[in-house]
Scaffold this motif. Structure first.
Motif, PDB file in Angstrom:
ATOM      1  N   ILE A   1       0.844  -1.201   0.000  1.00 29.72           N
ATOM      2  CA  ILE A   1       0.000   0.000   0.000  1.00 29.72           C
ATOM      3  C   ILE A   1       0.876   1.247   0.000  1.00 29.72           C
ATOM      4  O   ILE A   1       0.631   2.202  -0.729  1.00 29.72           O
ATOM      5  CB  ILE A   1      -0.941   0.012   1.227  1.00 29.72           C
ATOM      6  N   PHE A   2       1.949   1.226   0.820  1.00 30.14           N
ATOM      7  CA  PHE A   2       2.849   2.378   0.878  1.00 30.14           C
ATOM      8  C   PHE A   2       3.525   2.630  -0.463  1.00 30.14           C
ATOM      9  O   PHE A   2       3.538   3.758  -0.960  1.00 30.14           O
ATOM     10  CB  PHE A   2       3.912   2.167   1.972  1.00 30.14           C
ATOM     11  N   ILE A   3       4.088   1.595  -1.059  1.00 32.14           N
ATOM     12  CA  ILE A   3       4.825   1.768  -2.316  1.00 32.14           C
ATOM     13  C   ILE A   3       3.896   2.220  -3.440  1.00 32.14           C
ATOM     14  O   ILE A   3       4.231   3.133  -4.204  1.00 32.14           O
ATOM     15  CB  ILE A   3       5.571   0.469  -2.684  1.00 32.14           C
ATOM     16  N   SER A   4       2.723   1.612  -3.535  1.00 36.10           N
ATOM     17  CA  SER A   4       1.791   2.021  -4.591  1.00 36.10           C
ATOM     18  C   SER A   4       1.305   3.450  -4.368  1.00 36.10           C
ATOM     19  O   SER A   4       1.158   4.219  -5.323  1.00 36.10           O
ATOM     20  CB  SER A   4       0.612   1.051  -4.672  1.00 36.10           C
ATOM     21  N   GLY A   5       1.075   3.828  -3.130  1.00 35.25           N
ATOM     22  CA  GLY A   5       0.659   5.196  -2.837  1.00 35.25           C
ATOM     23  C   GLY A   5       1.780   6.198  -3.073  1.00 35.25           C
ATOM     24  O   GLY A   5       1.543   7.287  -3.588  1.00 35.25           O
ATOM     25  N   PHE A   6       2.994   5.812  -2.714  1.00 37.23           N
ATOM     26  CA  PHE A   6       4.149   6.694  -2.879  1.00 37.23           C
ATOM     27  C   PHE A   6       4.322   7.081  -4.342  1.00 37.23           C
ATOM     28  O   PHE A   6       4.350   8.263  -4.694  1.00 37.23           O
ATOM     29  CB  PHE A   6       5.402   5.992  -2.349  1.00 37.23           C
ATOM     30  N   PHE A   7       4.413   6.091  -5.204  1.00 34.72           N
ATOM     31  CA  PHE A   7       4.629   6.375  -6.626  1.00 34.72           C
ATOM     32  C   PHE A   7       3.355   6.824  -7.323  1.00 34.72           C
ATOM     33  O   PHE A   7       3.388   7.704  -8.192  1.00 34.72           O
ATOM     34  CB  PHE A   7       5.236   5.159  -7.322  1.00 34.72           C
ATOM     35  N   GLY A   8       2.225   6.232  -6.952  1.00 37.68           N
ATOM     36  CA  GLY A   8       0.956   6.617  -7.580  1.00 37.68           C
ATOM     37  C   GLY A   8       0.583   8.062  -7.295  1.00 37.68           C
ATOM     38  O   GLY A   8       0.191   8.808  -8.212  1.00 37.68           O
ATOM     39  N   ASN A   9       0.707   8.480  -6.040  1.00 34.17           N
ATOM     40  CA  ASN A   9       0.394   9.867  -5.683  1.00 34.17           C
ATOM     41  C   ASN A   9       1.331  10.844  -6.380  1.00 34.17           C
ATOM     42  O   ASN A   9       0.904  11.897  -6.847  1.00 34.17           O
ATOM     43  CB  ASN A   9       0.474  10.065  -4.167  1.00 34.17           C
ATOM     44  N   ALA A  10       2.620  10.489  -6.445  1.00 29.51           N
ATOM     45  CA  ALA A  10       3.589  11.378  -7.094  1.00 29.51           C
ATOM     46  C   ALA A  10       3.273  11.525  -8.578  1.00 29.51           C
ATOM     47  O   ALA A  10       3.283  12.640  -9.123  1.00 29.51           O
ATOM     48  CB  ALA A  10       5.003  10.848  -6.904  1.00 29.51           C
ATOM     49  N   LEU A  11       2.982  10.415  -9.246  1.00 32.86           N
ATOM     50  CA  LEU A  11       2.654  10.472 -10.671  1.00 32.86           C
ATOM     51  C   LEU A  11       1.348  11.217 -10.924  1.00 32.86           C
ATOM     52  O   LEU A  11       1.247  12.010 -11.872  1.00 32.86           O
ATOM     53  CB  LEU A  11       2.582   9.060 -11.255  1.00 32.86           C
ATOM     54  N   LEU A  12       0.354  10.976 -10.089  1.00 30.57           N
ATOM     55  CA  LEU A  12      -0.925  11.666 -10.254  1.00 30.57           C
ATOM     56  C   LEU A  12      -0.774  13.170 -10.041  1.00 30.57           C
ATOM     57  O   LEU A  12      -1.291  13.971 -10.824  1.00 30.57           O
ATOM     58  CB  LEU A  12      -1.963  11.103  -9.278  1.00 30.57           C
ATOM     59  N   ALA A  13      -0.040  13.557  -9.021  1.00 31.55           N
ATOM     60  CA  ALA A  13       0.149  14.982  -8.746  1.00 31.55           C
ATOM     61  C   ALA A  13       0.930  15.656  -9.873  1.00 31.55           C
ATOM     62  O   ALA A  13       0.562  16.747 -10.330  1.00 31.55           O
ATOM     63  CB  ALA A  13       0.877  15.164  -7.414  1.00 31.55           C
ATOM     64  N   ALA A  14       2.008  15.020 -10.328  1.00 32.17           N
ATOM     65  CA  ALA A  14       2.786  15.590 -11.426  1.00 32.17           C
ATOM     66  C   ALA A  14       1.955  15.620 -12.709  1.00 32.17           C
ATOM     67  O   ALA A  14       2.032  16.583 -13.488  1.00 32.17           O
ATOM     68  CB  ALA A  14       4.068  14.793 -11.632  1.00 32.17           C
ATOM     69  N   GLY A  15       1.145  14.594 -12.924  1.00 30.34           N
ATOM     70  CA  GLY A  15       0.269  14.572 -14.099  1.00 30.34           C
ATOM     71  C   GLY A  15      -0.764  15.685 -14.067  1.00 30.34           C
ATOM     72  O   GLY A  15      -1.046  16.312 -15.098  1.00 30.34           O
ATOM     73  N   LEU A  16      -1.338  15.928 -12.894  1.00 27.03           N
ATOM     74  CA  LEU A  16      -2.290  17.042 -12.772  1.00 27.03           C
ATOM     75  C   LEU A  16      -1.608  18.381 -13.026  1.00 27.03           C
ATOM     76  O   LEU A  16      -2.186  19.258 -13.678  1.00 27.03           O
ATOM     77  CB  LEU A  16      -2.923  17.045 -11.376  1.00 27.03           C
ATOM     78  N   ALA A  17      -0.413  18.536 -12.515  1.00 28.54           N
ATOM     79  CA  ALA A  17       0.330  19.779 -12.750  1.00 28.54           C
ATOM     80  C   ALA A  17       0.630  19.949 -14.234  1.00 28.54           C
ATOM     81  O   ALA A  17       0.492  21.053 -14.784  1.00 28.54           O
ATOM     82  CB  ALA A  17       1.618  19.786 -11.939  1.00 28.54           C
ATOM     83  N   TYR A  18       1.006  18.870 -14.909  1.00 26.40           N
ATOM     84  CA  TYR A  18       1.293  18.928 -16.343  1.00 26.40           C
ATOM     85  C   TYR A  18       0.028  19.257 -17.137  1.00 26.40           C
ATOM     86  O   TYR A  18       0.045  20.110 -18.022  1.00 26.40           O
ATOM     87  CB  TYR A  18       1.882  17.599 -16.809  1.00 26.40           C
ATOM     88  N   LEU A  19      -1.072  18.575 -16.817  1.00 27.87           N
ATOM     89  CA  LEU A  19      -2.334  18.831 -17.513  1.00 27.87           C
ATOM     90  C   LEU A  19      -2.780  20.273 -17.309  1.00 27.87           C
ATOM     91  O   LEU A  19      -3.195  20.947 -18.260  1.00 27.87           O
ATOM     92  CB  LEU A  19      -3.415  17.867 -17.021  1.00 27.87           C
ATOM     93  N   GLY A  20      -2.679  20.749 -16.092  1.00 30.78           N
ATOM     94  CA  GLY A  20      -3.040  22.134 -15.814  1.00 30.78           C
ATOM     95  C   GLY A  20      -2.155  23.108 -16.556  1.00 30.78           C
ATOM     96  O   GLY A  20      -2.621  24.143 -17.052  1.00 30.78           O
ATOM     97  N   ASP A  21      -0.879  22.770 -16.683  1.00 31.92           N
ATOM     98  CA  ASP A  21       0.049  23.621 -17.423  1.00 31.92           C
ATOM     99  C   ASP A  21      -0.351  23.699 -18.891  1.00 31.92           C
ATOM    100  O   ASP A  21      -0.334  24.772 -19.498  1.00 31.92           O
ATOM    101  CB  ASP A  21       1.471  23.076 -17.279  1.00 31.92           C
ATOM    102  N   LYS A  22      -0.738  22.579 -19.467  1.00 28.56           N
ATOM    103  CA  LYS A  22      -1.148  22.549 -20.872  1.00 28.56           C
ATOM    104  C   LYS A  22      -2.474  23.279 -21.089  1.00 28.56           C
ATOM    105  O   LYS A  22      -2.698  23.868 -22.143  1.00 28.56           O
ATOM    106  CB  LYS A  22      -1.258  21.110 -21.377  1.00 28.56           C
ATOM    107  N   LEU A  23      -3.355  23.232 -20.094  1.00 32.52           N
ATOM    108  CA  LEU A  23      -4.646  23.907 -20.202  1.00 32.52           C
ATOM    109  C   LEU A  23      -4.584  25.377 -19.786  1.00 32.52           C
ATOM    110  O   LEU A  23      -5.539  26.117 -19.980  1.00 32.52           O
ATOM    111  CB  LEU A  23      -5.691  23.190 -19.342  1.00 32.52           C
TER     112      LEU A  23
END
Length: 116
Positions: free
Chosen positions: A56-78
Motif C-alpha cells: 500500500i505504501f509503495i503504490s501510494g508513494f509512486f501513484g500519488n507522485a505520478l498523479l500529482a505531477a500529471g495534474l500539474a502537467y495537464l493544468g500547465d497545458k490547459l
C-alpha cells in the motif's frame, strides 16, 4: 520506521548532492515531493497504528507522485494552475496525519508512564 529512515536518507542525500532542477520542472517536482511526503506521513501513521502494509505504501508513494505531477502537467497545458489542488489536498492530508501521529505518540507515552 522504515519510511522515516528512508526519509532521513533522502534528506541527507538532498543536502549533500548538488541537484539542480530546471525552473520549468519545479512545479511538477514540488507537487510530486509533496505527494511523496504525504505517503511517508501516512506510512508513519499506519506503522504507529500497527496496520502498515508495504505494498500500500509503495503504490501510494509512486501513484500519488505520478498523479500529482500529471495534474500539474495537464493544468500547465490547459493554462489552469491545477497543481494548487494537489498542494491543498496533500497539504491537508499531511497535517491530518501529523495530528494523528502526535496523538498516538502522546497516548503511547502516557501509557508507559502509567506502567501499562
Amino acid at each position: 520506521m522504515i519510511a522515516f529512515i528512508g526519509l532521513l536518507i533522502g534528506v541527507l542525500l538532498g543536502l549533500l548532492l548538488d541537484v539542480n532542477i530546471p525552473d520549468t520542472l519545479s512545479p511538477y517536482m514540488s507537487v510530486a515531493i509533496l505527494a511523496c511526503l504525504d505517503s511517508v506521513f501516512g506510512a508513519v501513521r499506519a506503522s504507529l497504528s500497527k496496520n502498515f502494509k508495504s505494498d500500500i505504501f509503495i503504490s501510494g508513494f509512486f501513484g500519488n507522485a505520478l498523479l500529482a505531477a500529471g495534474l500539474a502537467y495537464l493544468g500547465d497545458k490547459l493554462g489552469i494552475p491545477m497543481y494548487i489542488a494537489a498542494v491543498i489536498v496533500f497539504g491537508g492530508r499531511i497535517f491530518d496525519n501529523f495530528a494523528v501521529i502526535r496523538r498516538l505518540l502522546i497516548e503511547k507515552l502516557k501509557s508507559r508512564e502509567r506502567g501499562e
